[in-house]
Design a protein around this motif. Structure first.
Motif, PDB file in Angstrom:
ATOM      1  N   VAL A  67      40.803  39.161  32.965  1.00  0.00           N
ATOM      2  CA  VAL A  67      39.939  40.420  33.129  1.00  0.00           C
ATOM      3  C   VAL A  67      40.434  41.714  33.650  1.00  0.00           C
ATOM      4  O   VAL A  67      40.175  42.721  33.364  1.00  0.00           O
ATOM      5  CB  VAL A  67      38.634  39.938  33.968  1.00  0.00           C
ATOM      6  CG1 VAL A  67      37.779  41.185  34.571  1.00  0.00           C
ATOM      7  CG2 VAL A  67      37.717  38.869  33.293  1.00  0.00           C
ATOM      8  N   SER A  68      41.480  41.506  34.672  1.00  0.00           N
ATOM      9  CA  SER A  68      41.998  42.445  35.427  1.00  0.00           C
ATOM     10  C   SER A  68      42.750  43.505  34.342  1.00  0.00           C
ATOM     11  O   SER A  68      42.752  44.768  34.421  1.00  0.00           O
ATOM     12  CB  SER A  68      43.058  42.079  36.532  1.00  0.00           C
ATOM     13  OG  SER A  68      42.481  41.416  37.215  1.00  0.00           O
ATOM     14  N   LEU A  71      40.292  44.883  31.987  1.00  0.00           N
ATOM     15  CA  LEU A  71      39.555  46.192  32.431  1.00  0.00           C
ATOM     16  C   LEU A  71      40.441  47.394  32.681  1.00  0.00           C
ATOM     17  O   LEU A  71      39.845  48.456  32.458  1.00  0.00           O
ATOM     18  CB  LEU A  71      39.196  45.671  33.867  1.00  0.00           C
ATOM     19  CG  LEU A  71      38.279  46.828  34.525  1.00  0.00           C
ATOM     20  CD1 LEU A  71      37.215  47.422  33.829  1.00  0.00           C
ATOM     21  CD2 LEU A  71      38.116  46.011  35.995  1.00  0.00           C
ATOM     22  N   ILE A 166      37.469  43.983  41.093  1.00  0.00           N
ATOM     23  CA  ILE A 166      37.213  44.895  40.013  1.00  0.00           C
ATOM     24  C   ILE A 166      37.122  46.364  40.682  1.00  0.00           C
ATOM     25  O   ILE A 166      37.530  47.290  39.738  1.00  0.00           O
ATOM     26  CB  ILE A 166      35.697  44.341  39.428  1.00  0.00           C
ATOM     27  CG1 ILE A 166      36.133  43.191  38.483  1.00  0.00           C
ATOM     28  CG2 ILE A 166      35.283  45.697  38.647  1.00  0.00           C
ATOM     29  CD1 ILE A 166      34.823  42.747  37.808  1.00  0.00           C
ATOM     30  N   SER A 170      39.611  49.111  39.046  1.00  0.00           N
ATOM     31  CA  SER A 170      39.041  50.205  38.467  1.00  0.00           C
ATOM     32  C   SER A 170      39.793  51.782  39.097  1.00  0.00           C
ATOM     33  O   SER A 170      40.127  52.517  38.252  1.00  0.00           O
ATOM     34  CB  SER A 170      37.578  50.345  38.600  1.00  0.00           C
ATOM     35  OG  SER A 170      36.821  49.243  38.116  1.00  0.00           O
ATOM     36  N   THR A 352      33.166  45.701  33.132  1.00  0.00           N
ATOM     37  CA  THR A 352      33.918  44.696  32.608  1.00  0.00           C
ATOM     38  C   THR A 352      33.628  44.993  30.894  1.00  0.00           C
ATOM     39  O   THR A 352      34.422  44.517  30.127  1.00  0.00           O
ATOM     40  CB  THR A 352      33.693  43.211  32.882  1.00  0.00           C
ATOM     41  OG1 THR A 352      32.517  42.681  32.712  1.00  0.00           O
ATOM     42  CG2 THR A 352      34.317  43.085  34.426  1.00  0.00           C
ATOM     43  N   GLY A 355      36.012  46.558  28.874  1.00  0.00           N
ATOM     44  CA  GLY A 355      37.593  45.738  28.735  1.00  0.00           C
ATOM     45  C   GLY A 355      37.427  44.723  27.719  1.00  0.00           C
ATOM     46  O   GLY A 355      38.754  44.176  27.527  1.00  0.00           O
ATOM     47  N   SER A 368      33.669  37.346  29.951  1.00  0.00           N
ATOM     48  CA  SER A 368      32.543  38.621  30.378  1.00  0.00           C
ATOM     49  C   SER A 368      31.676  37.780  31.182  1.00  0.00           C
ATOM     50  O   SER A 368      31.229  38.421  32.328  1.00  0.00           O
ATOM     51  CB  SER A 368      31.948  38.871  29.053  1.00  0.00           C
ATOM     52  OG  SER A 368      32.706  39.390  28.134  1.00  0.00           O
TER      53      SER A 368
END
Length: 422
Positions: A67-68, A71, A166, A170, A352, A355, A368
């Protein structure tokens, strides 16, 4: 989005055995029901439960790095798109508005549906009982606000505190867009490579999904009986209903925003919806969407710009249905949801969604919904079983996405004509 697209060539193609995973679910449920209460059930559970838990942990370990990386890549690409001009900014603004409206509708509508059509009591024992850990304590307002900015991002990551991670990623991605091109490209290449490598890892993990899901389904069915089947059916209907609301919203956007006759839009978009239904791919539906826009009189230049951007970045049903999954699991596991935890979940879902680039359906489901669940303090364990039935709601996701893509393109075209005096 949880659909089987491959829109970014830099990411490796990963084949997820969706049908075999569903077969593993069906086989595990059948075996659990048949062997429930027999003399060999305890011995089989002693083997199945550790295997299922091991597969679940392997799945969980991929969430944060994947996810990182996605994103960071998604934010950089979105900022680059916004710098392309006024048309791009109008398009991205409309994307954000539609995503927010759909998610907020789910936040209001799904709890009402769950009150009117509650999770079957047996389902709570069947799927809710998968959660091994007790839900965390609900923070107060001051504690929640302070938690948004981590004192130590690595400590936050170690504690699976998804919201502060997150927030950090961001800001880091936005800062990277202000760097000189060589430095910016170096960071972008690193995170793109990290995302690609993590997709390979999760592809390996999901290649074992039929086995992992079989063992989890066997354990649940053996302990809870046929209630798990009713629980899964209940889940599919309610989550798909949230996607259906976005699907209907596409018609509303076309009529109100694009000033199109309802019948004309409905007829024009049918071929796109048919391709989406059969392929579960927005990318495969792109030629049909371009043809629909031509039929509706949308300027070719607008359609050629907006639709590919929509396929790459815009997933109309994604945050709404992903939040719906987590809300359902929260009800399933009796996890309390407050206004603050709901706000955290909505924020994570909206951020997210930019991404989740070119991911097969099963990978997108984990990438997700996992961060949203972590942000809301909802146990992750039921997600490992729900991923096996994602291929069914995924049809609604793709059809809804394609319908909204055409509607948004028509709306952007109308706004562009009005600004130019055309």
């Amino acid at each position: 989005m949880a659909e089987t697209d491959q829109t970014t060539a830099s990411f490796p193609e990963i084949r997820v055995p969706a049908l075999w995973t569903f077969a593993g679910l069906a086989g595990g449920l059948m075996a659990g029901l048949l062997l429930r209460g027999t003399a060999i059930e305890p011995a089989l559970l002693a083997v199945a439960q550790p295997i299922g838990t091991l597969w679940l942990r392997a799945l969980q370990m991929t969430i944060l790095p994947l996810v990182s990386a996605l994103l960071f890549t998604g934010i950089v690409q979105t900022v680059a798109a916004a710098q392309a001009g006024a048309l791009a900014r109008r398009t991205l603004g409309l994307f954000a508005l539609v995503l927010t409206a759909g998610t907020l509708f789910t936040v209001v509508a799904l709890p009402l549906l769950l009150e009117s059509f509650p999770v079957p009591r047996e389902a709570v024992a069947a799927l809710g009982g998968m959660a091994k850990a007790e839900p965390g304590t609900v923070p107060g307002l001051a504690e929640f606000l302070l938690s948004l900015v981590p004192a130590n991002v690595f400590e936050a990551a170690a504690q699976n505190a998804m919201v502060p991670v997150i927030v950090f990623i961001s800001f880091f991605a936005l800062a990277a867009t202000r760097l000189a091109a060589p430095q910016r490209d170096l960071l972008a290449g690193f995170f793109a490579a990290l995302a690609a490598a993590m997709m390979v890892v999760i592809g390996w993990v999901l290649a074992l999904a039929p086995v992992g899901v079989f063992t989890l389904a066997f354990a649940v069915a053996a302990q809870s009986g046929s209630a798990v089947i009713a629980a899964l059916a209940h889940y599919i209907v309610l989550v798909a209903a949230m996607g259906f609301s976005v699907f209907l919203g596409g018609y509303l956007v076309a009529v109100v925003g694009g000033r199109l006759p309802l019948g004309a839009f409905a007829r024009a978009v049918v071929p796109s919806q048919t391709v989406a239904f059969s392929t579960q791919s927005s990318l495969a539906s792109l030629p049909a969407m371009l043809a629909a826009c031509q039929t509706l009189g949308v300027a070719r230049a607008t359609a050629d710009f907006v639709l590919p951007l929509a396929v790459a970045l815009f997933r109309a049903t994604s945050p709404a249905m992903n939040v719906a999954v987590v809300i359902y699991v929260a009800y399933l596991t009796n996890t309390p949801i407050t206004a603050m935890t709901m706000a955290a979940g909505v924020g994570v879902a909206l951020v997210t969604t930019w991404g989740t680039i070119s991911l097969p359906g099963t990978i997108s489901f984990i990438a997700s919904t996992g961060p949203i669940a972590l942000a809301m303090g909802v146990p992750l364990e039921p997600l490992a079983l729900l991923v096996a039935v994602e291929m069914l709601p995924d049809v609604m996701r793709t059809v809804g996405n394609v319908t909204m893509d055409v509607a948004v393109t028509a709306t952007v075209d109308r706004r562009t004509r009005l600004r130019s005096g055309g």
